[in-house]
Design a protein around this motif. Structure first.
Motif, PDB file in Angstrom:
ATOM      1  N   GLU A 190       0.963  -1.345   0.001  1.00 51.73           N
ATOM      2  CA  GLU A 190      -0.123   0.070  -0.099  1.00 51.73           C
ATOM      3  C   GLU A 190       0.795   1.163  -0.249  1.00 51.73           C
ATOM      4  O   GLU A 190       0.790   2.261  -0.892  1.00 51.73           O
ATOM      5  CB  GLU A 190      -0.976  -0.246   1.519  1.00 51.73           C
ATOM      6  CG  GLU A 190      -1.612   1.112   0.893  1.00 51.73           C
ATOM      7  CD  GLU A 190      -2.574   0.946   2.644  1.00 51.73           C
ATOM      8  OE1 GLU A 190      -3.843   2.030   2.594  1.00 51.73           O
ATOM      9  OE2 GLU A 190      -1.981   0.375   3.791  1.00 51.73           O
ATOM     10  N   GLY A 191       1.941   1.230   0.640  1.00 54.60           N
ATOM     11  CA  GLY A 191       3.065   2.062   0.822  1.00 54.60           C
ATOM     12  C   GLY A 191       3.272   2.654  -0.319  1.00 54.60           C
ATOM     13  O   GLY A 191       3.212   3.801  -0.951  1.00 54.60           O
ATOM     14  N   LYS A 200       1.060   4.013  -2.767  1.00 59.34           N
ATOM     15  CA  LYS A 200       0.452   6.050  -2.206  1.00 59.34           C
ATOM     16  C   LYS A 200       1.309   6.234  -3.238  1.00 59.34           C
ATOM     17  O   LYS A 200       1.667   7.534  -3.356  1.00 59.34           O
ATOM     18  CB  LYS A 200       0.724   5.602  -0.642  1.00 59.34           C
ATOM     19  CG  LYS A 200      -0.775   5.598  -0.527  1.00 59.34           C
ATOM     20  CD  LYS A 200      -0.902   5.367   0.977  1.00 59.34           C
ATOM     21  CE  LYS A 200      -2.743   4.896   1.209  1.00 59.34           C
ATOM     22  NZ  LYS A 200      -2.275   5.473   3.180  1.00 59.34           N
ATOM     23  N   GLN A 201       2.878   6.252  -3.115  1.00 52.00           N
ATOM     24  CA  GLN A 201       3.752   6.966  -3.608  1.00 52.00           C
ATOM     25  C   GLN A 201       4.338   6.744  -5.201  1.00 52.00           C
ATOM     26  O   GLN A 201       4.393   7.976  -6.119  1.00 52.00           O
ATOM     27  CB  GLN A 201       5.580   6.191  -2.874  1.00 52.00           C
ATOM     28  CG  GLN A 201       5.348   6.013  -1.687  1.00 52.00           C
ATOM     29  CD  GLN A 201       6.893   5.838  -1.047  1.00 52.00           C
ATOM     30  OE1 GLN A 201       7.765   4.838  -2.201  1.00 52.00           O
ATOM     31  NE2 GLN A 201       7.610   6.028   0.690  1.00 52.00           N
ATOM     32  N   ALA A 220       1.549   6.662  -6.726  1.00 57.22           N
ATOM     33  CA  ALA A 220      -0.021   7.392  -7.403  1.00 57.22           C
ATOM     34  C   ALA A 220       0.855   9.279  -7.731  1.00 57.22           C
ATOM     35  O   ALA A 220       0.512   9.961  -7.913  1.00 57.22           O
ATOM     36  CB  ALA A 220      -0.882   6.934  -5.900  1.00 57.22           C
ATOM     37  N   GLU A 221       1.273   9.212  -5.791  1.00 50.92           N
ATOM     38  CA  GLU A 221       1.745  10.375  -5.790  1.00 50.92           C
ATOM     39  C   GLU A 221       2.839  11.569  -6.934  1.00 50.92           C
ATOM     40  O   GLU A 221       2.523  12.353  -7.235  1.00 50.92           O
ATOM     41  CB  GLU A 221       2.717  10.863  -4.198  1.00 50.92           C
ATOM     42  CG  GLU A 221       2.981  12.242  -3.747  1.00 50.92           C
ATOM     43  CD  GLU A 221       2.203  13.215  -3.467  1.00 50.92           C
ATOM     44  OE1 GLU A 221       1.656  14.013  -3.649  1.00 50.92           O
ATOM     45  OE2 GLU A 221       0.353  12.508  -3.016  1.00 50.92           O
ATOM     46  N   ARG A 258       1.075  12.013 -10.020  1.00 50.73           N
ATOM     47  CA  ARG A 258      -0.450  12.984  -9.933  1.00 50.73           C
ATOM     48  C   ARG A 258       0.781  14.448  -9.725  1.00 50.73           C
ATOM     49  O   ARG A 258       0.422  14.911 -10.149  1.00 50.73           O
ATOM     50  CB  ARG A 258      -0.384  13.123  -8.275  1.00 50.73           C
ATOM     51  CG  ARG A 258      -1.737  14.183  -7.882  1.00 50.73           C
ATOM     52  CD  ARG A 258      -2.363  14.438  -6.397  1.00 50.73           C
ATOM     53  NE  ARG A 258      -3.305  12.795  -5.972  1.00 50.73           N
ATOM     54  CZ  ARG A 258      -2.150  11.993  -5.332  1.00 50.73           C
ATOM     55  NH1 ARG A 258      -1.398  12.484  -4.595  1.00 50.73           N
ATOM     56  NH2 ARG A 258      -3.059  10.764  -5.064  1.00 50.73           N
TER      57      ARG A 258
END
Length: 72
Positions: A43-44, A47-48, A50-51, A54
């Motif tokens: 998950e971490g 998230k990285q 995806a960031e 973005r």
């Protein structure tokens, strides 16, 4: 009656001072705990990623806005 209360008190004290808690990894739940830890790690990482994506999208939008094109 008095003897029964003494026996129950002694039993409670012995249970309370008995065996220490086992580590979760030493129980039947070890595979589930490992899977949960791995999922949190993944998950971490997601998230990285995806960031980063973005930020890349935002920077490309900002650079196209600065060039003056309408984007159509």
């Amino acid at each position: 009656m008095r003897m029964m209360i003494m026996a129950m008190t002694l039993a409670v004290l012995l249970v309370a001072c008995g065996e220490q808690k086992k580590d979760v990894k030493d129980t039947v739940f070890a595979p589930q705990v490992k899977a949960l830890e791995k999922a949190r790690s993944v998950e971490g990482t997601l998230k990285q990623g995806a960031e980063k994506e973005r930020k890349a999208i935002e920077s490309s939008e900002n650079s196209s806005d600065k060039s003056g094109s309408a984007g159509y």
